[in-house]
Motif scaffolding. Structure first.
Motif, mmCIF file in Angstrom:
data_model
loop_
_atom_site.group_PDB
_atom_site.id
_atom_site.type_symbol
_atom_site.label_atom_id
_atom_site.label_comp_id
_atom_site.label_asym_id
_atom_site.label_seq_id
_atom_site.Cartn_x
_atom_site.Cartn_y
_atom_site.Cartn_z
ATOM 1 N N ASP A 210 28.835 85.734 103.426
ATOM 2 C CA ASP A 210 28.158 85.860 104.596
ATOM 3 C C ASP A 210 28.564 85.222 105.876
ATOM 4 O OD1 ASP A 210 26.112 87.365 103.143
ATOM 5 O OD2 ASP A 210 24.730 85.634 103.043
ATOM 6 N N LYS A 211 29.178 84.120 105.735
ATOM 7 C CA LYS A 211 29.933 83.652 106.781
ATOM 8 C C LYS A 211 31.073 84.411 107.320
ATOM 9 C CE LYS A 211 29.619 79.891 108.657
ATOM 10 N NZ LYS A 211 29.082 79.632 110.031
ATOM 11 N N LEU A 212 31.811 85.079 106.197
ATOM 12 C CA LEU A 212 32.817 86.066 106.769
ATOM 13 C C LEU A 212 32.190 87.264 107.187
ATOM 14 C CD1 LEU A 212 35.861 86.292 105.722
ATOM 15 C CD2 LEU A 212 35.180 87.618 103.905
ATOM 16 N N ALA A 213 31.111 87.476 107.091
ATOM 17 C CA ALA A 213 30.433 88.774 108.025
ATOM 18 C C ALA A 213 29.762 88.451 109.293
ATOM 19 C CB ALA A 213 29.370 89.220 106.926
ATOM 20 N N GLU A 214 29.822 87.059 109.426
ATOM 21 C CA GLU A 214 28.884 86.689 110.754
ATOM 22 C C GLU A 214 29.557 87.115 112.074
ATOM 23 O OE1 GLU A 214 28.457 82.234 111.792
ATOM 24 O OE2 GLU A 214 26.937 82.908 110.423
ATOM 25 N N GLY A 215 29.013 87.793 112.655
ATOM 26 C CA GLY A 215 29.407 88.174 114.051
ATOM 27 C C GLY A 215 30.177 89.339 113.923
ATOM 28 N N LEU A 216 30.149 90.099 112.748
ATOM 29 C CA LEU A 216 30.742 91.506 112.792
ATOM 30 C C LEU A 216 29.691 92.478 112.995
ATOM 31 C CD1 LEU A 216 33.137 91.108 109.766
ATOM 32 C CD2 LEU A 216 33.921 90.891 112.187
ATOM 33 N N THR A 217 30.089 93.814 113.633
ATOM 34 C CA THR A 217 29.224 94.760 113.595
ATOM 35 C C THR A 217 29.406 95.780 112.327
ATOM 36 O OG1 THR A 217 29.499 94.929 115.982
ATOM 37 C CG2 THR A 217 28.751 96.941 114.784
ATOM 38 N N ILE A 218 28.358 95.662 111.396
ATOM 39 C CA ILE A 218 28.396 96.271 110.126
ATOM 40 C C ILE A 218 27.373 97.151 110.158
ATOM 41 C CG2 ILE A 218 28.216 96.175 107.642
ATOM 42 C CD1 ILE A 218 29.030 93.053 108.159
ATOM 43 N N LEU A 219 27.483 98.244 109.862
ATOM 44 C CA LEU A 219 26.485 99.472 109.552
ATOM 45 C C LEU A 219 26.514 99.862 108.287
ATOM 46 C CD1 LEU A 219 24.597 101.655 111.054
ATOM 47 C CD2 LEU A 219 26.560 103.187 111.023
ATOM 48 N N THR A 220 25.287 99.251 107.425
ATOM 49 C CA THR A 220 24.839 99.461 106.147
ATOM 50 C C THR A 220 24.416 100.982 105.980
ATOM 51 O OG1 THR A 220 22.895 98.385 106.210
ATOM 52 C CG2 THR A 220 24.894 97.065 105.746
ATOM 53 N N ASP A 221 24.138 101.264 104.805
ATOM 54 C CA ASP A 221 23.632 102.596 104.100
ATOM 55 C C ASP A 221 24.439 103.758 104.785
ATOM 56 O OD1 ASP A 221 21.720 101.523 102.567
ATOM 57 O OD2 ASP A 221 20.821 100.638 104.289
ATOM 58 N N PHE A 222 25.556 103.536 105.021
ATOM 59 C CA PHE A 222 26.344 104.627 105.755
ATOM 60 C C PHE A 222 27.436 105.326 104.741
ATOM 61 C CE2 PHE A 222 29.749 106.710 108.059
ATOM 62 C CZ PHE A 222 29.088 107.324 109.090
ATOM 63 N N THR A 223 27.359 106.326 104.069
ATOM 64 C CA THR A 223 28.070 106.922 103.202
ATOM 65 C C THR A 223 29.084 107.927 103.845
ATOM 66 O OG1 THR A 223 26.454 106.962 101.549
ATOM 67 C CG2 THR A 223 28.408 108.508 101.233
ATOM 68 N N VAL A 224 30.315 107.563 103.460
ATOM 69 C CA VAL A 224 31.561 108.200 104.349
ATOM 70 C C VAL A 224 31.706 109.630 103.563
ATOM 71 C CG1 VAL A 224 33.999 108.501 105.056
ATOM 72 C CG2 VAL A 224 32.703 106.203 105.114
ATOM 73 N N ASN A 225 31.437 110.866 104.140
ATOM 74 C CA ASN A 225 31.552 112.165 103.354
ATOM 75 C C ASN A 225 32.747 112.887 103.899
ATOM 76 O OD1 ASN A 225 29.009 111.841 101.985
ATOM 77 N ND2 ASN A 225 27.965 112.183 103.991
ATOM 78 N N THR A 226 33.244 112.710 105.207
ATOM 79 C CA THR A 226 34.469 113.307 105.796
ATOM 80 C C THR A 226 35.140 112.610 106.823
ATOM 81 O OG1 THR A 226 33.124 114.546 107.617
ATOM 82 C CG2 THR A 226 33.300 115.636 105.545
ATOM 83 N N ILE A 227 36.424 112.806 106.671
ATOM 84 C CA ILE A 227 37.376 111.965 107.498
ATOM 85 C C ILE A 227 38.372 113.055 108.093
ATOM 86 C CG2 ILE A 227 39.139 110.133 107.674
ATOM 87 C CD1 ILE A 227 37.900 108.859 105.216
ATOM 88 N N GLU A 228 38.455 112.950 109.445
ATOM 89 C CA GLU A 228 39.231 114.042 110.235
ATOM 90 C C GLU A 228 40.014 113.463 111.318
ATOM 91 O OE1 GLU A 228 38.540 118.638 112.036
ATOM 92 O OE2 GLU A 228 36.861 117.267 111.434
ATOM 93 N N LYS A 229 41.201 113.733 111.570
ATOM 94 C CA LYS A 229 41.874 113.514 112.722
ATOM 95 C C LYS A 229 42.068 114.538 113.628
ATOM 96 C CE LYS A 229 45.620 110.557 114.102
ATOM 97 N NZ LYS A 229 47.066 109.676 113.706
ATOM 98 N N LYS A 230 41.658 114.197 114.765
ATOM 99 C CA LYS A 230 41.576 115.343 115.814
ATOM 100 C C LYS A 230 41.783 114.948 117.373
ATOM 101 C CE LYS A 230 37.979 118.747 115.403
ATOM 102 N NZ LYS A 230 37.036 119.325 115.456
ATOM 103 N N ALA A 231 42.763 115.231 117.816
ATOM 104 C CA ALA A 231 43.343 114.903 119.231
ATOM 105 C C ALA A 231 43.562 113.540 119.182
ATOM 106 C CB ALA A 231 42.318 115.186 120.360
ATOM 107 N N LYS A 232 44.418 112.975 118.180
ATOM 108 C CA LYS A 232 44.622 111.468 118.148
ATOM 109 C C LYS A 232 43.388 110.611 117.762
ATOM 110 C CE LYS A 232 48.834 111.970 120.750
ATOM 111 N NZ LYS A 232 49.796 111.266 121.851
ATOM 112 N N LYS A 233 42.213 111.028 117.578
ATOM 113 C CA LYS A 233 41.177 110.291 117.408
ATOM 114 C C LYS A 233 40.717 110.596 115.817
ATOM 115 C CE LYS A 233 40.200 108.524 121.486
ATOM 116 N NZ LYS A 233 40.146 107.022 121.623
ATOM 117 N N TRP A 234 40.107 109.439 115.011
ATOM 118 C CA TRP A 234 39.854 109.619 113.894
ATOM 119 C C TRP A 234 38.192 109.954 113.931
ATOM 120 C CZ3 TRP A 234 42.538 110.478 109.431
ATOM 121 C CH2 TRP A 234 43.823 109.738 109.918
#
Length: 408
Positions: A210-234
């Protein structure tokens, strides 16, 4: 840069902590809480590890500095001396077994003599056909056949003759003939980093997580379904946009999420194997042990993790582990073989727990990692790198990658 980190286990949290000093970092976590397999679960007021037993020490000075100076101060931890044993022929001998020949001689003198003769005459040409061959050349046939081969058959759920020895570096204490001989005539022991280790004074590893996570922006309950690179952006799921992506997702799954992954890479990913682990948490008799290893086949548990001995003050609790999936009833029934285990408290079956170093390991990991490198997607951690990493090595890998990114 805006950096997306896929997964908020130890590796994701560690690199997130480092990169967030200079970059806009967001972690995407599919579970409702951060921590991954290192996270504990509290039952009856006691925190235990449903997947493995995660403690902390390291041979890497930068890892020690990071943890004690930036996350949780050293005075918030207590040090535990490893007191591990191996059950052999109904007796307990100290771990590592190659330093326990004097103890073995007390109840099995012929076995001790055979182990000594074979170890001192073993010829190691540094060329290994498989993991069984590695054990035989390092430790001799007797020690290999009485301990290393049966124990590793249990923990990997397959014969060592079908596995690569790629995982062993840094995981096993490996004595040479001189140190083995010293073990016969003195109290010589191994010098592995986890011969002693640190555990939080709260008796709960989540204090550190929990100290390791402190101050970080963490979006929970987020399932990654697709990853795509488009115009130098992910693009993640077509909605999250990043300049750089670091994935801690399992290497066998990740290529299937990336758009237009070549078939040969997908096929390589499908050849990667891993094991689940089933754990039962017990109230036990009193013990000073920290681990007990069980190579013999009469008991399908391969080890006890005496988590109560990690605590200060000590408590009478342990976890029993078996590789693969067992029912709660099977775990309880098997536990009846050992009166040390008094009362079952909790039960868990993991998903990914341990990567398997089989005959496809080298070629499959090389193919997948080269593709990810070519497209500029960083991968990190035990499952992201498909390595048998302890917690401290996950942190070390994270620190190294963070430094590389910051210097780029």
């Amino acid at each position: 840069m805006k950096i997306g980190i896929l997964g908020a286990g130890i590796s994701g949290l560690s690199i997130g902590k480092m990169l967030s000093k200079q970059h806009d970092v967001e972690l995407l976590e599919r579970h409702s809480i951060h921590g991954g397999i290192a996270r504990t679960k509290t039952v009856e007021g006691v925190a235990y590890h449903p997947v493995g037993g995660h403690c902390f020490n390291s041979k890497y000075p930068d890892v020690m500095d990071f943890v004690f100076n930036e996350i949780l101060p050293k005075d918030s931890w207590h040090q535990v001396q490893r007191n591990a044993v191996i059950k052999l022929r109904g007796e307990e001998v100290s771990y590592p077994i190659e330093y326990a020949i004097q103890q073995i001689h007390e109840f099995a003198p012929e076995l001790a003599i055979d182990i000594t003769r074979d170890f001192l005459s073993a010829e190691d040409d540094k060329v290994y056909e498989n993991l069984e061959d590695w054990f035989r050349k390092k430790f001799g046939n007797t020690l290999a056949e009485n301990y290393f081969i049966p124990y590793n058959s249990k923990i990997w759920n397959r014969p060592p003759s079908e596995m690569s020895p790629a995982w062993v570096d840094g995981k096993l204490p490996i004595p040479n003939k001189e140190s083995f001989f010293k073990g016969l005539i003195s109290n010589e022991s191994d010098k592995m980093p986890h011969a002693s280790f640190y555990y939080p004074d709260t008796n709960n590893q989540n204090t550190f997580i929990d100290k390791l996570a402190e101050g970080l922006t963490i979006l929970t309950d987020f399932t990654v379904n697709t990853i795509e690179k488009k115009a130098k952006k992910w693009l993640i799921n077509g909605e999250k946009e990043f300049d750089l992506v670091i994935s801690t997702l399992p290497l066998n799954i990740l290529p299937h999420l990336i758009k237009d992954t070549p078939h040969e890479v997908l096929n390589a990913a499908d050849k990667l194997r891993y094991n689940k682990v089933t754990t039962m948490f017990w109230e036990t008799e009193e013990t000073e042990r920290t681990w007990t290893y069980i190579p013999e086949s009469y008991n399908f548990f391969h080890r006890y993790i005496h988590i109560g001995s990690f605590f200060k003050p000590k408590k009478n609790y342990s976890m029993s582990e078996v590789v693969g999936e067992k029912t709660r009833e099977e775990m309880i029934e098997n536990g009846k073989k050992d009166s040390f285990l008094k009362r079952p408290i909790d039960y868990n079956v993991s998903e990914h727990a341990y990567v398997v170093f089989d005959e496809n390991y080298d070629s499959a990991t090389t193919t997948v990692k080269k593709y990810l490198q070519d497209i500029g997607l960083h991968t990190l951690g035990r499952f992201g790198e498909w390595q048998y990493y302890n917690m401290d090595v996950c942190i070390k890998s994270s620190l190294d990658l963070a430094q590389k990114i910051n210097l780029a």
